[in-house]
Write an enzyme that holds these catalytic residues in place. Sequence first.
Site, PDB file in Angstrom:
ATOM      1  N   TYR A 168      25.033  46.233  11.100  1.00 35.75           N
ATOM      2  CA  TYR A 168      24.725  46.349  12.550  1.00 35.75           C
ATOM      3  C   TYR A 168      25.692  47.855  13.086  1.00 35.75           C
ATOM      4  O   TYR A 168      25.573  48.754  13.565  1.00 35.75           O
ATOM      5  CB  TYR A 168      26.003  45.380  13.087  1.00 35.75           C
ATOM      6  CG  TYR A 168      26.104  45.511  15.213  1.00 35.75           C
ATOM      7  CD1 TYR A 168      24.738  44.739  15.262  1.00 35.75           C
ATOM      8  CD2 TYR A 168      26.466  45.774  15.781  1.00 35.75           C
ATOM      9  CE1 TYR A 168      24.969  44.797  17.148  1.00 35.75           C
ATOM     10  CE2 TYR A 168      26.997  46.490  16.496  1.00 35.75           C
ATOM     11  CZ  TYR A 168      25.695  45.479  17.678  1.00 35.75           C
ATOM     12  OH  TYR A 168      25.588  45.160  19.190  1.00 35.75           O
ATOM     13  N   HIS A 200      33.487  50.077  20.046  1.00 36.65           N
ATOM     14  CA  HIS A 200      33.749  48.776  19.430  1.00 36.65           C
ATOM     15  C   HIS A 200      33.648  48.286  18.405  1.00 36.65           C
ATOM     16  O   HIS A 200      32.944  48.799  17.330  1.00 36.65           O
ATOM     17  CB  HIS A 200      32.464  47.803  20.036  1.00 36.65           C
ATOM     18  CG  HIS A 200      32.414  48.300  22.232  1.00 36.65           C
ATOM     19  ND1 HIS A 200      31.160  46.721  22.687  1.00 36.65           N
ATOM     20  CD2 HIS A 200      32.988  48.730  22.808  1.00 36.65           C
ATOM     21  CE1 HIS A 200      31.469  47.031  23.769  1.00 36.65           C
ATOM     22  NE2 HIS A 200      31.915  47.875  24.049  1.00 36.65           N
ATOM     23  N   PRO A 227      14.232  45.136  20.061  1.00 36.91           N
ATOM     24  CA  PRO A 227      16.318  45.588  19.969  1.00 36.91           C
ATOM     25  C   PRO A 227      17.555  44.388  19.930  1.00 36.91           C
ATOM     26  O   PRO A 227      18.685  45.536  19.802  1.00 36.91           O
ATOM     27  CB  PRO A 227      16.163  45.419  22.016  1.00 36.91           C
ATOM     28  CG  PRO A 227      14.911  44.537  22.543  1.00 36.91           C
ATOM     29  CD  PRO A 227      13.883  44.389  21.314  1.00 36.91           C
ATOM     30  N   TYR A 274      25.892  38.454  22.229  1.00 33.86           N
ATOM     31  CA  TYR A 274      24.651  38.179  21.566  1.00 33.86           C
ATOM     32  C   TYR A 274      25.003  36.323  21.880  1.00 33.86           C
ATOM     33  O   TYR A 274      25.444  35.957  21.307  1.00 33.86           O
ATOM     34  CB  TYR A 274      24.062  38.218  20.669  1.00 33.86           C
ATOM     35  CG  TYR A 274      23.774  39.965  19.915  1.00 33.86           C
ATOM     36  CD1 TYR A 274      22.739  40.202  20.099  1.00 33.86           C
ATOM     37  CD2 TYR A 274      25.262  40.366  20.184  1.00 33.86           C
ATOM     38  CE1 TYR A 274      22.601  41.719  19.932  1.00 33.86           C
ATOM     39  CE2 TYR A 274      25.083  41.834  19.641  1.00 33.86           C
ATOM     40  CZ  TYR A 274      23.424  42.535  20.406  1.00 33.86           C
ATOM     41  OH  TYR A 274      23.444  43.833  19.412  1.00 33.86           O
ATOM     42  N   LYS A 304      18.615  49.256  16.939  1.00 30.84           N
ATOM     43  CA  LYS A 304      18.570  49.363  15.747  1.00 30.84           C
ATOM     44  C   LYS A 304      17.545  50.911  16.563  1.00 30.84           C
ATOM     45  O   LYS A 304      17.324  51.533  15.835  1.00 30.84           O
ATOM     46  CB  LYS A 304      18.125  48.820  14.267  1.00 30.84           C
ATOM     47  CG  LYS A 304      18.973  48.346  14.040  1.00 30.84           C
ATOM     48  CD  LYS A 304      19.976  48.995  13.241  1.00 30.84           C
ATOM     49  CE  LYS A 304      21.127  48.359  13.240  1.00 30.84           C
ATOM     50  NZ  LYS A 304      22.455  49.169  12.681  1.00 30.84           N
TER      51      LYS A 304
END
Length: 393
Positions: free
Chosen positions: A388, A75, A296, A204, A300
């Site tokens: 990220y 991704h 979550p 998200y 991580k």
Amino acid sequence: MPNQTTQVVIVGGGPSGLLLSQLLHRAGIDTIVLERQTRDYVLGRIRAGVLEHGFVDLMRRAGANARMDLEGVVHHGFHIAHQGRLDRIDLSGRTAGQTVMVYGQTEVTRDLYDARDAMGGQIIHEAMNVALHDIESDQPYVTYELQGETGRIDTKFIVGADGFHGVSRRSIPADVLREYEKVYPFGWLGVLSQTPPATAELIYARHERGFALCSMRNAQLSRYYIQVPLTDRVEDWSDVQFWEELKRRLPAEVADSLKTGPSIEKSIAPLRSFVAEPMRYGALFLAGDAAHIVPPTGAKGLNLAASDIYYLFEGLSDHFQRGDDGALDSYSERALARIWKAERFSWWMTNLLHRFPDMSPADVRLQQADLDYLFSSDAAQASLAENYVGLPY
């Protein structure tokens, strides 16, 4: 049961323990892994599926990457849904080409088991009542019970990768150990379904009804989450209710095309931030959930465990191959420096995207302003992307 001797005992047969065992074995260092559960139980756990580039590199270094490289999906970005629209974070563009890989933790664990089997690695399952002895000395040992018999393993070092509730952290004296914890006032209701993902990349979602996440395992297996009160139970949510609520929290363009189906697995996970210091006491080294938990939201948890394993592998290799203890002596300090940065990022992502029960109208506006700033600033997006994909080890 005869006594055994090995160079490193690893308590915990999850992905972090197996990864360390595999890396050390390939470096010529003997290990024995003790796992309380059966192999089938370990492989039945449903966990995260977003791997940082550093974790992917470690799997390749461990020689456990063939299926991951074939089936894992790279991704280059992800979406944040807010105010009825989708905005994209370009991970590759903001980090000079770095990416993440979507590949389920269950599959990671299966690949590591296969790698350990291929090398004849010793994993003792259903090891009960594990106890650590003389860990402050240079001759520690571990005892356990297996089918009614007591076993003993003499060793040089012990790695506690046995999770939040394991024996390892509790073996450090209370006057030495410091624990930091933040508990969040909500949980995530998660559903696994045999349906195509909502989009090609993760979403998200921030919504007035609460957070939502559209994730995936592969092209026909999806993982979805919605924020729920801690008082909710899985039994309170039918599949129909879950899908209806998820759609309410997504932009219309996503909700209208969402493919739904029966849940394969459904669970509610509480959210917490937790860190234990130090991560070394004598011959004992903590790794993964035994030392730290993150909410979550920033993906991580498993990735932090991997960085612990990286530092431990480096330190143990230096010790046994070169007689150099520098990396082992600095393990706790180095690991915690990265852990606290990841804890900060996960805390920030959680605060950015969730609806807290005590939020005032001003809090809501400030949260939206934070998102508005994020998507108006190249520097802010670069910071998010850098965290990220994973900070350097």
